[in-house]
Write a protein that holds these residues in place. Structure first.
Motif, PDB file in Angstrom:
ATOM      1  N   THR A  56      50.809 -24.880  38.867  1.00 43.81           N
ATOM      2  CA  THR A  56      51.386 -23.767  38.090  1.00 43.81           C
ATOM      3  C   THR A  56      52.019 -24.222  36.784  1.00 43.81           C
ATOM      4  OG1 THR A  56      53.483 -23.982  39.309  1.00 43.81           O
ATOM      5  CG2 THR A  56      51.846 -22.446  40.175  1.00 43.81           C
ATOM      6  N   GLN A  57      51.876 -25.509  36.419  1.00 42.87           N
ATOM      7  CA  GLN A  57      52.552 -25.985  35.214  1.00 42.87           C
ATOM      8  C   GLN A  57      52.020 -25.282  33.960  1.00 42.87           C
ATOM      9  OE1 GLN A  57      51.756 -30.036  34.169  1.00 42.87           O
ATOM     10  NE2 GLN A  57      49.768 -30.077  35.204  1.00 42.87           N
ATOM     11  N   ARG A  58      50.747 -24.880  33.973  1.00 39.90           N
ATOM     12  CA  ARG A  58      50.187 -24.177  32.808  1.00 39.90           C
ATOM     13  C   ARG A  58      50.929 -22.878  32.549  1.00 39.90           C
ATOM     14  NH1 ARG A  58      45.745 -20.507  32.644  1.00 39.90           N
ATOM     15  NH2 ARG A  58      45.431 -20.886  34.872  1.00 39.90           N
ATOM     16  N   TYR A  59      51.175 -22.120  33.610  1.00 43.60           N
ATOM     17  CA  TYR A  59      51.915 -20.863  33.452  1.00 43.60           C
ATOM     18  C   TYR A  59      53.380 -21.120  33.103  1.00 43.60           C
ATOM     19  CZ  TYR A  59      47.819 -18.983  35.840  1.00 43.60           C
ATOM     20  OH  TYR A  59      46.545 -18.647  36.180  1.00 43.60           O
ATOM     21  N   PHE A  60      53.904 -22.208  33.631  1.00 42.82           N
ATOM     22  CA  PHE A  60      55.303 -22.539  33.363  1.00 42.82           C
ATOM     23  C   PHE A  60      55.511 -22.808  31.874  1.00 42.82           C
ATOM     24  CE2 PHE A  60      58.908 -25.478  33.172  1.00 42.82           C
ATOM     25  CZ  PHE A  60      59.840 -24.788  33.923  1.00 42.82           C
ATOM     26  N   GLU A 111      62.656 -11.471  44.884  1.00 37.29           N
ATOM     27  CA  GLU A 111      63.270 -11.585  43.561  1.00 37.29           C
ATOM     28  C   GLU A 111      62.306 -11.135  42.465  1.00 37.29           C
ATOM     29  OE1 GLU A 111      63.801 -15.254  40.952  1.00 37.29           O
ATOM     30  OE2 GLU A 111      65.750 -15.085  41.961  1.00 37.29           O
ATOM     31  N   VAL A 112      61.040 -11.538  42.559  1.00 36.76           N
ATOM     32  CA  VAL A 112      60.065 -11.148  41.541  1.00 36.76           C
ATOM     33  C   VAL A 112      59.951  -9.625  41.480  1.00 36.76           C
ATOM     34  CG1 VAL A 112      57.605 -11.178  40.970  1.00 36.76           C
ATOM     35  CG2 VAL A 112      58.769 -13.303  41.589  1.00 36.76           C
ATOM     36  N   VAL A 113      59.881  -8.968  42.647  1.00 30.91           N
ATOM     37  CA  VAL A 113      59.749  -7.506  42.677  1.00 30.91           C
ATOM     38  C   VAL A 113      60.988  -6.837  42.082  1.00 30.91           C
ATOM     39  CG1 VAL A 113      59.547  -5.501  44.181  1.00 30.91           C
ATOM     40  CG2 VAL A 113      58.162  -7.534  44.627  1.00 30.91           C
ATOM     41  N   LEU A 114      62.171  -7.216  42.580  1.00 34.42           N
ATOM     42  CA  LEU A 114      63.398  -6.548  42.135  1.00 34.42           C
ATOM     43  C   LEU A 114      63.732  -6.879  40.684  1.00 34.42           C
ATOM     44  CD1 LEU A 114      65.604  -7.048  45.329  1.00 34.42           C
ATOM     45  CD2 LEU A 114      64.382  -4.989  44.610  1.00 34.42           C
ATOM     46  N   CYS A 115      63.572  -8.147  40.286  1.00 32.85           N
ATOM     47  CA  CYS A 115      63.914  -8.536  38.919  1.00 32.85           C
ATOM     48  C   CYS A 115      62.917  -7.974  37.910  1.00 32.85           C
ATOM     49  CB  CYS A 115      63.980 -10.054  38.804  1.00 32.85           C
ATOM     50  SG  CYS A 115      65.356 -10.781  39.720  1.00 32.85           S
ATOM     51  N   ALA A 116      61.658  -7.844  38.293  1.00 32.11           N
ATOM     52  CA  ALA A 116      60.679  -7.229  37.386  1.00 32.11           C
ATOM     53  C   ALA A 116      61.030  -5.769  37.134  1.00 32.11           C
ATOM     54  CB  ALA A 116      59.277  -7.358  37.982  1.00 32.11           C
ATOM     55  N   MET A 117      61.468  -5.065  38.186  1.00 28.95           N
ATOM     56  CA  MET A 117      61.862  -3.666  38.020  1.00 28.95           C
ATOM     57  C   MET A 117      63.089  -3.552  37.131  1.00 28.95           C
ATOM     58  SD  MET A 117      61.247  -2.612  42.002  1.00 28.95           S
ATOM     59  CE  MET A 117      62.072  -1.036  41.870  1.00 28.95           C
ATOM     60  N   ALA A 118      64.096  -4.422  37.343  1.00 30.62           N
ATOM     61  CA  ALA A 118      65.310  -4.370  36.521  1.00 30.62           C
ATOM     62  C   ALA A 118      65.006  -4.747  35.079  1.00 30.62           C
ATOM     63  CB  ALA A 118      66.363  -5.311  37.113  1.00 30.62           C
ATOM     64  N   ALA A 119      64.189  -5.789  34.891  1.00 24.19           N
ATOM     65  CA  ALA A 119      63.852  -6.212  33.532  1.00 24.19           C
ATOM     66  C   ALA A 119      63.081  -5.127  32.792  1.00 24.19           C
ATOM     67  CB  ALA A 119      63.025  -7.504  33.600  1.00 24.19           C
ATOM     68  N   VAL A 127      55.340 -16.154  36.737  1.00 21.05           N
ATOM     69  CA  VAL A 127      55.114 -17.401  37.474  1.00 21.05           C
ATOM     70  C   VAL A 127      56.258 -18.382  37.220  1.00 21.05           C
ATOM     71  CG1 VAL A 127      53.620 -19.410  37.666  1.00 21.05           C
ATOM     72  CG2 VAL A 127      52.628 -17.130  37.547  1.00 21.05           C
ATOM     73  N   THR A 128      56.736 -18.433  35.978  1.00 20.96           N
ATOM     74  CA  THR A 128      57.873 -19.304  35.672  1.00 20.96           C
ATOM     75  C   THR A 128      59.101 -18.901  36.474  1.00 20.96           C
ATOM     76  OG1 THR A 128      57.049 -19.661  33.429  1.00 20.96           O
ATOM     77  CG2 THR A 128      59.374 -20.134  33.842  1.00 20.96           C
ATOM     78  N   SER A 129      59.392 -17.616  36.481  1.00 18.53           N
ATOM     79  CA  SER A 129      60.541 -17.118  37.250  1.00 18.53           C
ATOM     80  C   SER A 129      60.378 -17.404  38.742  1.00 18.53           C
ATOM     81  CB  SER A 129      60.698 -15.616  37.017  1.00 18.53           C
ATOM     82  OG  SER A 129      61.705 -15.081  37.842  1.00 18.53           O
ATOM     83  N   ALA A 130      59.160 -17.155  39.252  1.00 19.35           N
ATOM     84  CA  ALA A 130      58.911 -17.393  40.679  1.00 19.35           C
ATOM     85  C   ALA A 130      59.030 -18.868  41.016  1.00 19.35           C
ATOM     86  CB  ALA A 130      57.532 -16.857  41.052  1.00 19.35           C
TER      87      ALA A 130
END
Length: 744
Positions: free
Chosen positions: A730-734, A555-563, A665-668
């Motif tokens: 990961t809460q800092r990145y969130f 999802e991160v790979v495909l959604c980053a490309m679409a975004a 990181v939030t999306s992931a």
């Protein structure tokens, strides 16, 4: 002042909100440490006795042999268990009416006034007692048990089973009080009916008759009020002092109902004789039930002359090595063939658990090799058919007190079966003729002996394995306790020597369990271990980690490309396509379940990882989240990259993605959590444990019978633990991702 008060109010509200939000999680963890009885307790408690060093157990003594039980309605398995118990007449069973005990040192303390009788009561004493009992009671069941019992111990067992054992026990406090109430109500109705026959009473006795009937009716009402209070008590069975009190009340009742105080002419009236039959006799029958028990109990107490004193039975659990040694010692004392003993010892080196099944499998393989010379196409099926024949034959021979070795040849065996006038013998003979076709009689008879030997061996191994697995290591015990077993962690069996268990069944024992620090930890985390072992949670964990990780990365790979395309590239219809993407977020996910399932079915992806991963590798929300973040990046970075000859692909992965780490990181994290907790879709597209994930595995603890909440909460706790750890790192990145994108 206002500012301080405002700050105090805000922090107070935040604290209350935090407590309210954390309360369900705290209760889940608290429940995961509790025993089953504590989960069902009301009002609920936060603590658990699993943290305690000592448990005081509620126990009940299993009274009487099974000869006094009703066999109707029993399943075959229950009947076989009862038959096995019947063979063990020297076992005292103490039922733990509490949470099961899995570890620790158990101590059974005898009452200080406990008494017993060694050996068996002599026939003359029992005969004198029997004659006295026949004269004093009219209870048909008691007289029947007395006539059918060969000795005093058998009678006592059946008698106490009738009076004190089970929900239908005669002296169950609710049963007996309801019997008295029913007798009183029935007597009142009969008195009202008989009162209408006043016309059949002589004129000079009518007034006496009416007064007597009124006093009898009042006596029936009074006894109900004085006996009903005994419905409540500490024990299910009436206490001895309560029995004496009830007997006094019933004797007083009968005294008020008795016709001896009536005048002689009135007593001879047919209405009074009918009253004596319908009222007085039924009341005396209720009293007779109680007095019969007290009569037997008094004699039973006089028989027990030896004081036990303050004796204790102290025992603890054996480890695996001790159980194996006990098994080998008992195995050497059985008549199992040496060849089979070798197989048993080899399998015992692996584990005692499932030993009989593994030995049976190896013997079956040996028999298949032996029967392969017969020329049958499917030797495995032939072995199973021979085992069925052997079981039926052994059952028939055992019923006749015979064994297969007593027959010299196959012809002699067939001749004996033909002489038996029974349907079972006919069925066995028919199967033997069917299975022996094409095989020499001597070879078939030798094969049949091998099969029967295997069946006999496996039966002995199962019995031996069951005994050893429940065997306890005795630390301290009186001389009449030979062995101690703990069946299914809830039934303590004391194997007695030279003492019939009926002479100890009338005592109440104090049972406690003491735990070491290590054993306390075992109790605390018992639900976690039991929950993990109750289903293949190792497979569930691996599947969940694999599916969540692959889905998140894809999802991160495909959604980053679409975004990136929607945010930093220009192409015709970009805004329209993006609007169509966003509109799909308004469609409820449940609506897509059926078309997605049909698609997966047509592709043949049911029970595959494709069904768990492919449909969920793209998320419109993730595209929207990353697009919003990409739009905040300075356009000068893209212009500089173009001047340097950087392609879109390189610019995305070397510039945009590193600068968007919080949003990615939030999306992931959101995707990983969503995939980790996915339940409905996984339940629909998987049928095998091989592909199922943790949320579906949690349904193991919820059935039509009920939900095992303590184990469910334990499983839920170790299921969400990775998510909590992941969020802590990961809460800092969130927080940064949410803040920079402006989402709320």
């Amino acid at each position: 002042m206002r500012r301080v008060f405002g700050s105090f109010l805000i922090y107070t509200l935040l604290s209350i909100g935090a407590v309210v939000m954390l309360m369900p999680f705290a209760w889940m963890i608290s429940t995961s440490f509790k025993t089953r009885s504590e989960v069902e307790r009301w009002p609920p408690i936060w603590t658990s006795k699993n943290f305690s060093k000592t448990w005081q157990l509620k126990t009940n003594v299993s009274r009487g042999s099974i000869g006094g039980l009703d066999w109707k309605g029993l399943t075959l398995r229950e009947a076989l268990v009862l038959v096995q118990r019947e063979a063990e007449q020297n076992v005292l069973r103490v039922q733990i009416d509490d949470d099961p005990v899995y570890r620790g040192t158990i101590t059974i303390s005898f009452p200080e006034d406990a008494r017993l009788f060694r050996g068996k009561l002599d026939k003359d004493s029992f005969e004198d007692f029997s004659n006295a009992l026949r004269k004093s009671t009219k209870q048909k069941e008691v007289l029947q048990a007395l006539n059918e019992s060969p000795d005093a111990e058998t009678f006592f067992s059946r008698f106490f089973a009738l009076y004190l054992h089970g929900k239908d026990a005669y002296l169950d406090r609710r049963n007996y009080v309801e019997l008295v109430e029913k007798t009183a109500n029935s007597s009142t109705e009969q008195i009202e009916v008989l009162s209408r026959y006043v016309s059949r009473i002589a004129e000079e006795h009518k007034d006496e008759f009416s007064k007597f009937m009124e006093s009898a009716k009042k006596a029936c009402a009074d006894v109900v009020g004085s006996v009903t209070i005994f419905k409540k008590g500490k024990t299910a069975i009436l206490e001895l002092t309560e029995m004496e009190s009830i007997r006094r009340e019933l004797n007083l009742w009968i005294e008020k109902l008795d016709t001896v105080k009536l005048s002689e002419p009135l007593r001879g009236n047919p209405v009074i004789r009918l009253y004596e039959q319908r009222v007085l006799e039924t009341v005396r029958a209720a009293l007779d039930r109680l007095e019969t028990y007290l009569f037997v109990h008094r004699f039973f107490q006089t028989v027990q002359g030896e004081r036990v004193g303050s004796a204790v039975v102290k025992f603890t659990f054996m480890n695996e090595r001790e159980k194996k040694n006990e098994f080998l010692l008992a195995l050497n004392q059985t008549d199992v063939p040496n060849e089979l003993k070798t197989i048993v010892e080899q399998e015992l080196n692996r584990s005692l658990e499932g030993l009989a099944e593994r030995v049976e499998k190896r013997i079956d393989e040996k028999l298949q090799v032996e029967f392969a010379t017969f020329g049958f196409e499917n030797v495995r099926i032939y072995v199973q058919q021979m085992k069925q024949l052997g079981s039926q034959l052994l059952n028939l021979l055992n019923s006749k007190s015979l064994n297969l070795q007593s027959f010299e040849s196959f012809a002699v065996l067939k001749q004996w079966l033909q002489s038996q006038d029974s349907a079972a013998a006919g069925v066995i003979l028919s199967k033997m003729e069917q299975l022996s076709q094409g095989v020499e009689d001597d070879e078939f008879f030798r094969a049949l002996k091998s099969v029967c030997s295997e069946i006999d061996t496996i039966g002995k191994l199962r019995s031996l394995q069951s005994r050893v697995q429940s065997l306890m290591r005795v630390v301290k015990a009186p001389d009449f306790v030979k062995e101690v077993r703990l069946k299914r962690n809830q039934t303590i069996e004391l194997v007695l020597e030279d003492v019939h268990p009926v002479y100890l069944e009338d005592e109440r024992y104090n049972v406690r369990v003491d735990y070491t620090f290590k054993e306390i930890l075992g109790n605390v985390f018992h639900n976690y271990v039991a929950a993990w072992n109750s289903a293949p949670f190792g497979i569930y964990y691996a599947n969940t980690v694999f599916v969540s990780t692959v889905t998140t990365i894809a999802e991160v790979v495909l959604c980053a490309m679409a975004a990136y395309a929607f945010a930093l590239m220009s192409f015709p219809g970009k805004n329209l396509i993006f609007g169509l993407f966003l509109s799909t977020m308004m469609i409820p996910g449940e609506v897509l379940l059926v078309p997605n399932f049909i698609t997966i079915s047509r592709l043949g992806w049911i029970d595959t990882y494709y069904a768990l991963i492919i449909p969920w590798i793209v998320s419109v929300f993730a595209i929207f989240l990353l697009r919003q973040h990409f739009l905040t990046l300075p356009r000068e970075l893209q212009d500089a990259a173009k001047i340097d000859g950087c392609s879109h692909w390189r610019f995305l992965w070397t510039v945009v993605v590193p600068l968007s780490k919080p949003a990615i990181v939030t999306s992931a994290l959101l995707k990983f959590v969503g995939s980790w907790n996915a339940f409905l879709w996984v339940l629909i597209v998987t049928n095998k444990d091989k592909f199922r994930t943790l949320p579906v595995g949690l349904q193991t603890f919820s059935t039509d019978v009920g939900t095992v909440y303590n184990m469910l909460m334990a499983a839920a706790t170790f299921s969400i633990l990775p998510i909590i750890v992941l969020f802590l790192f990961t809460q800092r990145y969130f927080v940064q991702g949410i803040a920079r994108t402006g989402l709320k």
